[in-house]
Motif scaffolding. Structure first.
Motif: not given
Length: 500
Positions: A141-158
């Motif tokens: 998880c890279k960030g949380i938008d509590t107003e829109e109820h959304v989490v911003h994610c980035e995949t793990m590609t190790d």
């Protein structure tokens, strides 16, 4: 190649996303576009409308969605207890398993195999693998938008060299932050570059490979006496339960296996445990003294000091003394991760996400924090709980019950908790502490706090209690079987010293 890129983009835009997913603008196929030096006007126009998938807000005919960030003790206990007839569960974590950390030190020297302490998320909460609205995403998880109820994610590609990470969004009805903490380095230079932490299975694998490599290299002809002593000097920083248990396991490995299978270098290998204060400071003073005697008897050198600098082959202590090492294991507690520090939520003392008595983040709606990443705000009048597995597990169990109750009352949707009675607040009661010190000896401290009286045991009986308790606490019957078989195999045949 521009004509090929245009065909690919057009064909991609013709396919609609699955009904469970919503779309967010993004330019795809970056690697394909790089084959052409100048895209055509038609390709540019097509790329502007290309979409990529993400989980959008739940519809009225769908179950509310609980998004869990993390797969540690707190997050997994929460997911295990959630009623999947009421909620869809989505887990976002950089690992697809839970680590049974009390037995992790045993895997470093081959007492247990790594699979014995790793439990797949799909076994803890089967709906993640089977239910149409529940998912596990290998991502951060890279960030949380509590107003829109959304989490911003980035995949793990190790490990996937040809696959760059990409971003996506997940809408939530209830969000539980259970992303844990990171090892504390106290800003000491060189720790992250040269020391190995002991929090993940990958750390235990690295320690095991390094230890066995040093044993084999020290036996090679032509190596100097000084270099041989350095390679076989194992230094542990931190005298908490993890550091003490690892030192005990390592001393057992040396006494029982190194002396038998590496007889040429058995007199060179040593273990040093460095602690700034008292080892096992949360235990009863009699148990601490017993642990010190037992570790010393097992050949572990105890040093009181503070590390000031870590270099590639030695550490510098506060008194100026230098300690050469071949293996350096760092176990000095935990602190907030960069992700937790980046969140613009009120923080508890120590930098954790601030929570109230019901484990909610009071400044926002529908967000909870449990485990090592959450701590009571000063306004609650409660102390921040220690970063222990039993604290995290108890919080996960409590919150799953709370969410199940409000979900069955029809309050599982976003922004639906206003004015609801949440019931009894979370109360933590300490069940006690245990630690093994090697040579079939352990400590059991059943006091509820340092200021209260209670049962305190040390010796073989405590070791038997320690093993029995953790065998029953292992998540699944499959892993209990693995652990029991590994213990029996090690007792009869010795530890596995294969370097794989």
């Amino acid at each position: 190649m521009s004509w090929f890129r245009t065909v690919v983009i057009k064909s991609f835009t013709k396919h609609s996303c699955p009904s469970k997913f919503t779309s967010f603008p993004r330019t795809p196929f970056v690697s394909l576009m790089n084959f052409s030096s100048e895209p055509t006007h038609e390709a540019k126009k097509s790329s502007e409308i290309v979409q990529y998938s993400g989980l959008g807000p739940t519809r009225p005919n769908e179950k509310p969605r609980v998004v869990v960030l993390g797969s540690g003790w707190a997050g997994c206990r929460l997911m295990k207890g959630l009623d999947t007839d009421v909620y869809d569960v989505v887990c976002v974590s950089p690992r697809n398993h839970m680590v049974f950390t009390p037995l992790l030190a045993s895997t470093c020297v081959g007492t247990l195999e790594f699979r014995s302490v790793a439990e797949p998320i799909g076994r803890i909460q089967p709906s993640i693998s089977t239910a149409p609205g529940s998912y596990f995403f290998l991502a951060n998880c890279k960030g949380i938008d509590t107003e829109e109820h959304v989490v911003h994610c980035e995949t793990m590609t190790d490990g996937a060299d040809n696959l760059p990470p990409w971003s996506f969004k997940i809408s939530y009805d209830k969000l539980v932050i259970a992303s844990g903490a990171e090892a504390s380095t106290f800003g000491i230079n060189g720790v992250k570059e040269h020391a190995i932490f002991l929090r993940e299975v990958s750390h235990a694998q690295e320690i095991r490979r390094k230890l066995l490599l040093n044993l084999m290299l020290s036996d090679v002809p032509g190596i100097s006496e000084e270099e041989k002593k350095r390679l076989l000097h194992c230094v542990v920083i931190g005298g908490g339960p993890t550091g003490v248990e690892f030192s005990g396991e390592l001393s057992d490995f040396i006494i029982k296996d190194v002396h038998e299978r590496y007889s040429h270098v058995k007199d060179y290998i040593n273990v040093t445990l460095i602690e700034a204060n008292e080892i096992l400071s949360s235990f009863d003073v009699r148990l601490r003294q017993y642990a010190m005697r037992q570790l010393t008897k097992s050949g572990v050198r105890l040093v009181r000091g503070v590390v000031k600098d870590v270099q590639s082959h030695k550490i510098i202590l506060d008194d100026g003394s230098e300690v050469p090492y071949g293996l350096l294991v760092w176990s000095t507690g935990v602190g907030p991760s960069p992700f937790i520090r980046s969140l613009e939520f009120p923080k508890s003392p120590g930098g954790r996400v601030g929570i109230d008595e019901w484990l909610r983040v009071p400044s926002v709606e529908d967000v909870f924090a449990i485990g090592d990443c959450g701590g009571f705000l000063e306004s609650t009048g409660k102390q921040v709980l220690p970063a222990l597995a039993q604290v995290a597990e108890r919080q996960g169990k409590y919150l799953s019950g709370l969410l199940n109750r409000i979900g069955k009352d029809g309050r599982g949707r976003a922004n639906s908790l206003g004015g609801i009675d949440l019931g009894d607040p979370f109360v933590y009661k300490h069940l006690g502490s245990m630690a093994t010190v090697g040579r079939y000896k352990a400590l059991v401290d059943l006091r509820q706090s340092q200021d209260t009286k209670g049962l305190a045991l040390a010796g073989f009986a405590s070791w038997f209690i320690w093993r029995s308790a953790y065998l029953t606490r292992v998540i699944s019957w499959r892993n209990r079987f693995y652990v029991a078989v590994n213990w029996a195999t090690t007792f009869v045949f010795g530890r596995d010293i294969s370097r794989i």
